[in-house]
Motif scaffolding. Structure first.
Motif, mmCIF file in Angstrom:
data_model
loop_
_atom_site.group_PDB
_atom_site.id
_atom_site.type_symbol
_atom_site.label_atom_id
_atom_site.label_comp_id
_atom_site.label_asym_id
_atom_site.label_seq_id
_atom_site.Cartn_x
_atom_site.Cartn_y
_atom_site.Cartn_z
ATOM 1 N N GLY A 39 -32.728 -0.839 -9.672
ATOM 2 C CA GLY A 39 -33.585 -1.957 -10.056
ATOM 3 C C GLY A 39 -34.941 -1.553 -10.588
ATOM 4 O O GLY A 39 -35.833 -2.399 -10.707
ATOM 5 N N ASP A 40 -35.106 -0.294 -10.938
ATOM 6 C CA ASP A 40 -36.396 0.184 -11.429
ATOM 7 C C ASP A 40 -36.511 -0.142 -12.919
ATOM 8 O O ASP A 40 -35.850 0.479 -13.762
ATOM 9 C CB ASP A 40 -36.519 1.692 -11.178
ATOM 10 C CG ASP A 40 -37.945 2.178 -11.348
ATOM 11 O OD1 ASP A 40 -38.280 3.214 -10.746
ATOM 12 O OD2 ASP A 40 -38.709 1.530 -12.070
ATOM 13 N N GLN A 41 -37.366 -1.092 -13.241
ATOM 14 C CA GLN A 41 -37.527 -1.520 -14.632
ATOM 15 C C GLN A 41 -38.128 -0.409 -15.487
ATOM 16 O O GLN A 41 -37.736 -0.204 -16.646
ATOM 17 C CB GLN A 41 -38.439 -2.760 -14.667
ATOM 18 C CG GLN A 41 -38.844 -3.218 -16.060
ATOM 19 C CD GLN A 41 -37.763 -3.982 -16.790
ATOM 20 O OE1 GLN A 41 -37.070 -4.802 -16.195
ATOM 21 N NE2 GLN A 41 -37.572 -3.695 -18.065
ATOM 22 N N ARG A 42 -39.079 0.300 -14.940
ATOM 23 C CA ARG A 42 -39.751 1.330 -15.718
ATOM 24 C C ARG A 42 -38.795 2.462 -16.063
ATOM 25 O O ARG A 42 -38.906 3.074 -17.126
ATOM 26 C CB ARG A 42 -40.964 1.864 -14.951
ATOM 27 C CG ARG A 42 -42.075 0.842 -14.800
ATOM 28 C CD ARG A 42 -43.384 1.504 -14.493
ATOM 29 N NE ARG A 42 -43.853 2.289 -15.635
ATOM 30 C CZ ARG A 42 -44.882 3.138 -15.594
ATOM 31 N NH1 ARG A 42 -45.534 3.321 -14.465
ATOM 32 N NH2 ARG A 42 -45.262 3.804 -16.651
ATOM 33 N N ALA A 43 -37.917 2.766 -15.146
ATOM 34 C CA ALA A 43 -36.916 3.789 -15.440
ATOM 35 C C ALA A 43 -36.055 3.361 -16.627
ATOM 36 O O ALA A 43 -35.742 4.172 -17.512
ATOM 37 C CB ALA A 43 -36.041 4.041 -14.206
ATOM 38 N N PHE A 44 -35.691 2.101 -16.652
ATOM 39 C CA PHE A 44 -34.910 1.597 -17.785
ATOM 40 C C PHE A 44 -35.730 1.662 -19.071
ATOM 41 O O PHE A 44 -35.209 2.017 -20.133
ATOM 42 C CB PHE A 44 -34.471 0.163 -17.522
ATOM 43 C CG PHE A 44 -33.802 -0.493 -18.699
ATOM 44 C CD1 PHE A 44 -34.465 -1.469 -19.435
ATOM 45 C CD2 PHE A 44 -32.530 -0.123 -19.093
ATOM 46 C CE1 PHE A 44 -33.858 -2.062 -20.523
ATOM 47 C CE2 PHE A 44 -31.924 -0.715 -20.187
ATOM 48 C CZ PHE A 44 -32.590 -1.686 -20.904
ATOM 49 N N ASP A 45 -37.002 1.338 -19.001
ATOM 50 C CA ASP A 45 -37.857 1.393 -20.188
ATOM 51 C C ASP A 45 -37.907 2.809 -20.754
ATOM 52 O O ASP A 45 -37.837 3.009 -21.975
ATOM 53 C CB ASP A 45 -39.271 0.923 -19.842
ATOM 54 C CG ASP A 45 -39.311 -0.556 -19.480
ATOM 55 O OD1 ASP A 45 -40.284 -0.986 -18.831
ATOM 56 O OD2 ASP A 45 -38.348 -1.276 -19.846
ATOM 57 N N HIS A 46 -38.032 3.786 -19.862
ATOM 58 C CA HIS A 46 -38.084 5.173 -20.331
ATOM 59 C C HIS A 46 -36.757 5.600 -20.936
ATOM 60 O O HIS A 46 -36.714 6.308 -21.949
ATOM 61 C CB HIS A 46 -38.474 6.097 -19.174
ATOM 62 C CG HIS A 46 -39.952 6.208 -18.950
ATOM 63 N ND1 HIS A 46 -40.683 5.214 -18.360
ATOM 64 C CD2 HIS A 46 -40.824 7.188 -19.256
ATOM 65 C CE1 HIS A 46 -41.960 5.572 -18.303
ATOM 66 N NE2 HIS A 46 -42.074 6.768 -18.842
ATOM 67 N N LEU A 47 -35.692 5.184 -20.304
ATOM 68 C CA LEU A 47 -34.366 5.543 -20.813
ATOM 69 C C LEU A 47 -34.132 4.921 -22.181
ATOM 70 O O LEU A 47 -33.600 5.566 -23.092
ATOM 71 C CB LEU A 47 -33.306 5.068 -19.817
ATOM 72 C CG LEU A 47 -31.979 5.816 -19.797
ATOM 73 C CD1 LEU A 47 -32.186 7.269 -19.440
ATOM 74 C CD2 LEU A 47 -31.045 5.161 -18.792
ATOM 75 N N TYR A 48 -34.546 3.683 -22.324
ATOM 76 C CA TYR A 48 -34.408 3.013 -23.619
ATOM 77 C C TYR A 48 -35.242 3.711 -24.677
ATOM 78 O O TYR A 48 -34.802 3.902 -25.814
ATOM 79 C CB TYR A 48 -34.830 1.544 -23.491
ATOM 80 C CG TYR A 48 -34.686 0.750 -24.777
ATOM 81 C CD1 TYR A 48 -35.770 0.572 -25.643
ATOM 82 C CD2 TYR A 48 -33.472 0.177 -25.122
ATOM 83 C CE1 TYR A 48 -35.634 -0.148 -26.811
ATOM 84 C CE2 TYR A 48 -33.331 -0.554 -26.292
ATOM 85 C CZ TYR A 48 -34.423 -0.711 -27.138
ATOM 86 O OH TYR A 48 -34.291 -1.423 -28.295
ATOM 87 N N GLY A 49 -36.458 4.102 -24.308
ATOM 88 C CA GLY A 49 -37.325 4.788 -25.264
ATOM 89 C C GLY A 49 -36.760 6.116 -25.729
ATOM 90 O O GLY A 49 -36.991 6.543 -26.860
#
Lengths: 272, 196
Positions: free
Chosen positions: B23-33
């Motif tokens: 559920g870590d949103q920031r982790a998803f943001d980094h992965l998307y980037g």
């Protein structure tokens, strides 16, 4: 290996290659002309790749954020707002009371303190039981067939003191009848509490009356060395009652005739 | 309770996926980037330069990752896994379409071709080379073209390409060698005005 070959072709000139490097690139480009052609090609491809990746539309990221929030709803402890929302205060994560560390520590301490009296009670119960080898002294006021009272343990310790005193004085009546000596066919004849058990359950009718009488006699004269008297009497009675029973053995019976010989004679019951 | 802020930039792809699954949103943001642009370029090449379709594929891939992160095995490399998924999506699309689009007859305006130096001569050269390259690579068969593009445009290693395409490294090397020699030979007559 192919990456090394590509780097050699891109970075070096054919004239500066060492023998080992030429051997490596020989499969890709055997001559200098082929080397230069491959060099130009790889550099041009690298330029196309270096032009940069295409960036997806921002709406895609917004849509994915919505999907992520739906999938992992609620306040996330690791989430922090983006830079453009820095003017708003950061939302403090809400932690339930039962998950706080100090609450858990206090609950454990409370449980330990609450059960502390039970620890002492358990130790007290263990100390009351005493040793099973010590014969229980019957309570003179106790009736036949009654259950063993808890206060007999105090009487037992008292009797032990009395036995020790009698031994020192030299006028002791020792009935060293180990428990195994009393092993008979009568299952109810035990070392302790024998007088409290209904002997008639295990004996014949004729012998039952005799056993009852001796049972009553056994209750007398318990002041000086009651334990020894009872032991002798019980073993003697059992031996007399079952003369042919080889399982009954009397190992040591030392009787002091100094005290109350008359009463002792009363316990001698003829076998016939 | 965390005392130090997590440095997402230093985390590996696999660690980001695990954090994202929690559920870590920031982790998803980094992965998307990290993977949105390469995957967008990959789908652009594979989907006949169809930008809308490429964006849909990027959206579908990340949606699948959000809903079912358990599909990824953390013991594997995330890079090879995500490209495997992308390759399978393209294969499924090919089966649906069963046609091959003929795309670039000219310069694709949405595809950046200028280099950072903004040299006009280089820009023209790159544009012309790109056009010639695309014509030449279309002649190449799909299995050789795929390996070549993964190596030079997606930056995958030999081992990673082998894992994505489920072939041996030796096969990858031989296909890459053949594709490189074929394209270089086919473009030997293209003489650039400026060589870097």
């Amino acid at each position: 290996m192919e990456a090394v070959i590509e780097q050699i072709i891109k970075k070096c000139t054919y004239g500066t290659l060492s023998a080992e490097e030429r051997e490596l690139v020989r499969e890709w480009c055997g001559t200098e002309e082929e080397f230069m052609r491959m060099k130009r090609f790889l550099l041009d491809v690298e330029a196309i790749a270096a032009a940069g990746y295409l960036e997806p539309n921002r709406a895609i990221k917004s849509s994915l954020d919505t999907i992520f929030a739906t999938r992992h709803g609620g306040i996330r402890a690791n989430w922090t707002p983006p830079a453009e929302t820095a003017v708003r205060p950061v939302e403090v994560p809400v932690i339930p009371m039962h998950q706080r560390t100090w609450v858990r520590v206090a609950a454990v301490a409370l449980l330990l303190l609450g059960t502390a009296p039970l620890w002492n009670l358990a130790d007290h119960e263990l100390s009351k039981q005493g040793t099973p080898e010590v014969a229980k002294l019957e309570n003179p006021e106790a009736k036949a067939g009654s259950a063993v009272k808890p206060e007999q343990s105090d009487s037992v310790s008292e009797v032990k003191d009395q036995r020790d005193a009698a031994a020192i004085a030299g006028n002791e009546m020792i009935a060293d009848v180990p428990a195994r000596a009393l092993r008979t066919t009568s299952p109810d004849f035990g070392y302790s509490g024998a007088y409290d058990k209904p002997l008639a359950d295990s004996l014949d009718d004729g012998e039952a009356a005799m056993a009852e009488e001796t049972h009553e006699l056994g209750r007398m004269s318990v002041s000086d060395a009651p334990l020894a008297l009872k032991d002798f009497s019980a073993a003697g009675i059992e031996a007399d009652l079952h003369p042919d029973d080889e399982t009954v053995t009397l190992e040591t019976i030392a009787i002091s005739m100094a005290d109350q010989p008359g009463e002792l004679l009363d316990f001698i019951v003829p076998a016939f | 309770m965390r005392l130090f802020k997590k440095e997402y930039g230093s985390l590996s792809d696999e660690q980001l996926v695990i954090a994202m699954a929690g559920g870590d949103q920031r982790a998803f943001d980094h992965l998307y980037g990290r993977y949105a642009k390469p995957l967008m370029s990959y789908f652009m090449r594979m989907m006949w330069k169809d930008r809308e379709k490429a964006e849909d594929f990027v959206h579908d891939l990340f949606t699948k990752l959000i809903h079912r992160p358990g599909l990824f095995d953390p013991s594997r490399s995330f890079k090879t896994w995500v490209y495997s998924v992308a390759a399978n999506m393209c294969k499924n699309e090919y089966k649906k379409q069963e046609i091959r689009k003929n795309t670039s007859n000219g310069l694709d305006s949405s595809y950046p071709v200028s280099d950072s130096s903004k040299n006009t001569l280089n820009e023209a050269h790159n544009a012309l080379f790109k056009e010639a390259f695309e014509d030449q690579i279309l002649v190449l068969d799909a299995k050789h073209r795929e390996v070549f593009e993964m190596r030079h445009f997606d930056g995958l290693s030999m081992k990673e390409i082998a894992d994505v395409l489920q072939i041996s490294e030796g096969t990858v090397k031989s296909r890459l060698f053949y594709a490189t020699r074929y394209l270089a030979e086919g473009l030997k007559d293209f003489r650039p005005a400026h060589t870097a």
